[in-house]
Design an enzyme around this catalytic site. Structure first.
Site, PDB file in Angstrom:
ATOM      1  N   HIS A  44       5.286 -11.889  22.454  1.00  0.00           N
ATOM      2  CA  HIS A  44       3.727 -11.691  21.895  1.00  0.00           C
ATOM      3  C   HIS A  44       3.696 -10.709  21.020  1.00  0.00           C
ATOM      4  O   HIS A  44       2.680  -9.754  21.832  1.00  0.00           O
ATOM      5  CB  HIS A  44       3.308 -11.106  23.039  1.00  0.00           C
ATOM      6  CG  HIS A  44       2.513 -12.092  24.556  1.00  0.00           C
ATOM      7  ND1 HIS A  44       3.851 -12.916  25.198  1.00  0.00           N
ATOM      8  CD2 HIS A  44       1.594 -13.142  24.672  1.00  0.00           C
ATOM      9  CE1 HIS A  44       3.093 -13.523  25.931  1.00  0.00           C
ATOM     10  NE2 HIS A  44       2.423 -14.140  25.397  1.00  0.00           N
ATOM     11  N   VAL A 171       6.800  -0.712  36.102  1.00  0.00           N
ATOM     12  CA  VAL A 171       6.196  -1.651  35.061  1.00  0.00           C
ATOM     13  C   VAL A 171       5.906  -2.949  35.722  1.00  0.00           C
ATOM     14  O   VAL A 171       7.104  -3.366  34.450  1.00  0.00           O
ATOM     15  CB  VAL A 171       5.221  -1.272  33.847  1.00  0.00           C
ATOM     16  CG1 VAL A 171       4.367  -2.524  33.659  1.00  0.00           C
ATOM     17  CG2 VAL A 171       5.066   0.001  34.011  1.00  0.00           C
ATOM     18  N   ASP A 173       5.243  -6.563  35.268  1.00  0.00           N
ATOM     19  CA  ASP A 173       4.323  -7.344  33.998  1.00  0.00           C
ATOM     20  C   ASP A 173       4.559  -9.469  34.568  1.00  0.00           C
ATOM     21  O   ASP A 173       5.863  -9.024  33.550  1.00  0.00           O
ATOM     22  CB  ASP A 173       4.373  -7.237  32.768  1.00  0.00           C
ATOM     23  CG  ASP A 173       4.118  -8.303  32.286  1.00  0.00           C
ATOM     24  OD1 ASP A 173       3.092  -8.762  32.219  1.00  0.00           O
ATOM     25  OD2 ASP A 173       3.666  -7.478  30.315  1.00  0.00           O
ATOM     26  N   MET A 174       4.892 -10.018  34.799  1.00  0.00           N
ATOM     27  CA  MET A 174       4.909 -11.553  35.360  1.00  0.00           C
ATOM     28  C   MET A 174       3.851 -12.455  34.990  1.00  0.00           C
ATOM     29  O   MET A 174       2.821 -12.244  35.857  1.00  0.00           O
ATOM     30  CB  MET A 174       5.831 -11.605  36.443  1.00  0.00           C
ATOM     31  CG  MET A 174       5.060 -11.403  37.770  1.00  0.00           C
ATOM     32  SD  MET A 174       5.435 -11.193  39.703  1.00  0.00           S
ATOM     33  CE  MET A 174       5.316 -12.989  40.127  1.00  0.00           C
ATOM     34  N   LYS A 226       4.021 -21.152  47.115  1.00  0.00           N
ATOM     35  CA  LYS A 226       3.113 -19.770  46.900  1.00  0.00           C
ATOM     36  C   LYS A 226       3.251 -19.333  45.959  1.00  0.00           C
ATOM     37  O   LYS A 226       1.811 -18.834  45.102  1.00  0.00           O
ATOM     38  CB  LYS A 226       4.619 -18.772  47.305  1.00  0.00           C
ATOM     39  CG  LYS A 226       5.087 -19.225  48.844  1.00  0.00           C
ATOM     40  CD  LYS A 226       6.482 -18.250  49.077  1.00  0.00           C
ATOM     41  CE  LYS A 226       6.789 -18.363  50.966  1.00  0.00           C
ATOM     42  NZ  LYS A 226       8.026 -17.358  50.717  1.00  0.00           N
ATOM     43  N   GLY A 300      10.288  -2.483  34.075  1.00  0.00           N
ATOM     44  CA  GLY A 300      10.292  -2.034  33.078  1.00  0.00           C
ATOM     45  C   GLY A 300      10.958  -0.907  33.173  1.00  0.00           C
ATOM     46  O   GLY A 300      11.349  -0.178  32.040  1.00  0.00           O
TER      47      GLY A 300
END
Length: 328
Positions: A44, A171, A173-174, A226, A300
């Site tokens: 990204h 942090v 982020d997933m 899940k 993180g």
């Protein structure tokens, strides 16, 4: 190869200015792309930049658009992104959530009609740097079959949770898929198999072949059923809180991921001394490595390590994509 951070930033800024971005917006967008690559999220950062340029040229991202206010319920606000750059809309919304939390203890900002936010962790880091707990999530185009289904009907709907910490923010982020599509692309480019199955091939079998999964857009949800349920709930929340498009509506508009819905939540930490509690939790979590000398990392921690390395040695870039961006 590695290139200096400022060189990467300057190239992004040059191209964005040529696409009609204002000076301020070009600088802000370029910084986010450069920071993503600096922190090791190449999917990204540099690698995604040519796609972003294509979206701008196709009119799917409006460089001049600004978010517009729609509704408020004290600590909850709704905004319209007007198909502006997703990173700028997301940065704006997290700052609004921070401002609301300053006055109310908690703030929630939901935005509709926006675009891909690139690395969701950017806005978790933004909240943590301001000293706030941050939670944010987005829906996406359909790229995840629901558990028991055969065709993509859910998004991999990334979620971010950030906790501020003086020694280094925590942090998470997933994506809700086992591997984000950016990570699948990275494995595909590198010609490597995934460490564990990440989705289904054209025959409907679980596969470690990133290229096959990327082609089918049938990623595997985390935790099987899940993850499927969590993806659905995040889509419901993003849609209901923002009054925007669901994954189903995004798909109706076409095959490009645009017009998505996002939610940004900020919580003002309490007056108790949280530092000791955080360190206690981390120490306990990291106390049982599989082998002596190995490290257990908190979410993180590797980002901070990669950031320091990039600052010292330069940002790691893919040679072919770097050449492509330089030619834009």
């Amino acid at each position: 190869m590695r290139v200096p951070y400022n060189t990467l930033l300057a190239q992004f800024r040059r191209i964005l200015l040529s696409l009609g971005f204002s000076e301020a917006k070009a600088q802000q967008c370029a910084t986010i792309f450069a920071n993503n690559s600096r922190d090791g999220v190449y999917s990204h950062g540099l690698n995604r930049f040519p796609v972003f340029v294509d979206y701008v040229k196709e009119g799917l991202v409006n460089p001049a658009a600004e978010p517009s206010f729609e509704n408020t319920m004290v600590a909850l606000e709704q905004w319209n992104g007007n198909l502006g750059p997703g990173m700028l809309n997301a940065t704006f919304c997290m700052q609004r959530a921070i401002d609301l939390a300053k006055d109310n203890g908690i703030g929630c900002v939901a935005i509709n009609n926006t675009n891909h936010w690139m690395r969701g962790g950017t806005y978790g880091w933004q909240a943590a740097e301001a000293g706030y707990i941050g939670i944010c999530f987005t829906n996406t185009m359909a790229n995840l079959p629901p558990w028991g289904g055969t065709e993509p009907r859910l998004g991999n709907n990334p979620i971010v949770i950030a906790v501020p910490r003086p020694e280094g923010h925590i942090v998470l982020d997933m994506a809700i898929s086992q591997y984000s599509f950016g990570k699948l692309q990275q494995y595909k480019m590198d010609g490597k198999d995934l460490p564990v199955p990440g989705g289904y091939d054209t025959e409907g079998k679980l596969s470690t072949d990133a290229e096959a999964i990327y082609a089918t857009k049938r990623a595997l949800p985390i935790g099987f059923w899940k993850g499927s349920g969590l993806s659905l709930m995040l889509d419901l929340l993003a849609t209901l809180l923002s009054g925007g498009n669901s994954t189903a509506k995004v798909m109706e508009a076409g095959k490009k991921e645009t017009g998505v819905s996002q939610v940004f939540i900020c919580i003002k930490p309490g007056k108790i001394d949280s530092t000791g509690l955080i360190e206690q939790i981390l120490e306990y979590t990291k106390s049982s490595p599989t082998n002596p000398g190995e490290r257990i990392s908190y979410p993180g921690e590797n980002t901070l390590r990669t950031r320091r390395q990039s600052d010292e040695l330069g940002v790691l870039v893919d040679d072919n994509i770097w050449a492509k961006v330089q030619a834009l």
